[in-house]
Design an enzyme around this catalytic site. Structure first.
Site, mmCIF file in Angstrom:
data_model
loop_
_atom_site.group_PDB
_atom_site.id
_atom_site.type_symbol
_atom_site.label_atom_id
_atom_site.label_comp_id
_atom_site.label_asym_id
_atom_site.label_seq_id
_atom_site.Cartn_x
_atom_site.Cartn_y
_atom_site.Cartn_z
ATOM 1 N N ASN A 188 33.997 41.645 111.017
ATOM 2 C CA ASN A 188 35.266 41.878 111.548
ATOM 3 C C ASN A 188 35.390 43.365 111.677
ATOM 4 O O ASN A 188 36.752 43.410 111.889
ATOM 5 C CB ASN A 188 36.229 41.098 110.691
ATOM 6 C CG ASN A 188 36.251 41.704 109.237
ATOM 7 O OD1 ASN A 188 35.662 42.595 108.889
ATOM 8 N ND2 ASN A 188 37.077 40.872 108.545
ATOM 9 N N ASP A 245 33.301 51.559 97.755
ATOM 10 C CA ASP A 245 34.081 50.361 97.079
ATOM 11 C C ASP A 245 33.407 49.514 95.979
ATOM 12 O O ASP A 245 32.116 49.890 95.709
ATOM 13 C CB ASP A 245 34.331 49.232 98.346
ATOM 14 C CG ASP A 245 33.300 49.092 99.279
ATOM 15 O OD1 ASP A 245 31.918 49.272 98.685
ATOM 16 O OD2 ASP A 245 33.178 48.410 100.237
ATOM 17 N N HIS A 283 35.498 45.687 109.414
ATOM 18 C CA HIS A 283 35.765 46.428 108.344
ATOM 19 C C HIS A 283 34.929 47.488 107.938
ATOM 20 O O HIS A 283 33.626 47.224 107.978
ATOM 21 C CB HIS A 283 36.440 45.318 107.211
ATOM 22 C CG HIS A 283 35.053 44.944 106.453
ATOM 23 N ND1 HIS A 283 34.821 43.634 106.165
ATOM 24 C CD2 HIS A 283 33.905 45.266 105.950
ATOM 25 C CE1 HIS A 283 33.902 43.352 105.370
ATOM 26 N NE2 HIS A 283 33.338 44.330 105.175
ATOM 27 N N GLU A 342 40.185 45.736 105.606
ATOM 28 C CA GLU A 342 40.183 44.619 106.619
ATOM 29 C C GLU A 342 41.055 44.743 107.632
ATOM 30 O O GLU A 342 41.830 45.705 107.546
ATOM 31 C CB GLU A 342 40.423 43.272 105.572
ATOM 32 C CG GLU A 342 39.696 43.098 104.355
ATOM 33 C CD GLU A 342 38.343 42.289 104.916
ATOM 34 O OE1 GLU A 342 37.668 42.523 105.898
ATOM 35 O OE2 GLU A 342 37.617 41.607 103.957
HETATM 36 C C1 GLP Z 1 30.506 44.783 102.650
HETATM 37 C C2 GLP Z 1 31.031 46.199 102.089
HETATM 38 C C3 GLP Z 1 30.863 47.021 103.366
HETATM 39 C C4 GLP Z 1 29.721 46.864 104.139
HETATM 40 C C5 GLP Z 1 29.981 45.391 104.857
HETATM 41 C C6 GLP Z 1 28.563 44.996 105.607
HETATM 42 O O1 GLP Z 1 31.543 43.702 102.379
HETATM 43 N N1 GLP Z 1 32.082 46.066 101.543
HETATM 44 O O2 GLP Z 1 30.779 48.341 102.824
HETATM 45 O O3 GLP Z 1 29.703 48.043 104.896
HETATM 46 O O4 GLP Z 1 30.293 44.546 104.161
HETATM 47 O O5 GLP Z 1 27.843 44.368 104.659
HETATM 48 P P1 GLP Z 1 26.217 44.207 105.001
HETATM 49 O O6 GLP Z 1 25.610 45.282 105.105
HETATM 50 O O7 GLP Z 1 25.577 43.257 103.931
HETATM 51 O O8 GLP Z 1 26.300 43.340 106.484
#
Ligand code: GLP
Length: 242
Positions: A135, A67, A137, A142
């Site tokens: 959440n 992403d 995702h 989402e």
């Molecule tokens: C972000 C990314 C995801 C990631 C998630 C967790 O928003 N888009 O690909 O896996 O949220 O992030 P983190 O690893 O910083 O907790």
């Protein structure tokens, strides 16, 4: 689903890093799906260290990131392209032309879907690394996202904007949209490794491991995949039964 519970973030990085490096050693032309965020940082650090120690060759490896924030230029310090260069690509001998990150300047979903065609053209993703949102995702899919979704422009929830605001100067700087591989794009990967650490991921990990499959918890779609490994620390595993 193969569940591995480790002591802490360091061990998470080693286990996940070894898993990925062993795949690269076995297949020099591997196609990797990669993730950003805080979860893969220890993994990428470990990978860089081992790659240098063992002279592991990345010259034929191809990568697709999950992403990107809509509206951020690749040079923006919070863009995922910038993150990947800083945290991995600049430190291994990968050809940057073989590292793809969805474009933050994509205009519409017709254009966005071209990313899936590029993945297909590369022969599909052999190994997809995933983090997970509080959440549930995955990528930026989402709660409520269709399990049939391909790469598209998506809206971020307030919870995600809040969670990710820690990387920006203030909450208003966090983009409200992103371009993300869809749940269907992710499910096409031949093998998936999802990583998480910390108590704030425990509820999402419970839904991921114990189900039921439910669009309100996007991670639960992975229960329909036949080759998933989940590597989490004790805190992220703390809500699991047994
Ligand atoms: C972000 C990314 C995801 C990631 C998630 C967790 O928003 N888009 O690909 O896996 O949220 O992030 P983190 O690893 O910083 O907790």
């Amino acid at each position: 689903m193969n569940l591995i519970i480790v002591e802490n973030d360091q061990e998470l990085g080693q286990k996940t890093g070894d898993l990925i490096l062993n795949k690269i050693k076995a297949n020099k032309n591997i196609v990797l799906g990669l993730a950003t965020g805080s979860s893969p940082i220890t993994t990428y650090k470990y990978i860089i260290e081992k790659t240098n120690q063992e002279n592991i060759d990345w010259s034929n490896v191809r990568t697709f990131n999950l992403d990107e924030y809509k509206g951020l230029e690749p040079t923006h310090e919070q863009s995922y392209r910038y993150f990947m260069n800083q945290n991995l690509f600049d430190h291994v001998n990968i050809d940057k032309n073989n590292t793809l990150v969805p474009s933050g300047s994509v205009k519409d979903n017709e254009k966005a879907k071209e990313y899936d065609k590029l993945i297909e053209k590369a022969g599909g993703i052999d190994l997809q690394l995933l983090g997970i949102g509080i959440n549930g995702h995955i990528g930026f899919n989402e709660p409520g996202s269709s399990f049939d979704s391909l790469t598209s422009v998506v809206d971020l929830t307030d919870l995600t904007i809040e969670a990710n605001s820690r990387f920006f100067e203030n909450k208003n700087d966090v983009p409200t949209k992103a371009i993300s591989m869809g749940l269907k794009s992710i499910m096409k990967a031949k093998e998936i490794v999802l990583i998480a650490f910390g108590k704030n991921k425990a509820e999402a990990i419970k839904h991921l491991v114990e189900g039921p499959v439910d669009v309100q918890w996007p991670c639960s779609v992975l229960l329909n995949h036949n080759n998933v490994t989940v590597i989490v620390d004790k805190e992220a595993a703390s809500m699991l039964n047994s």
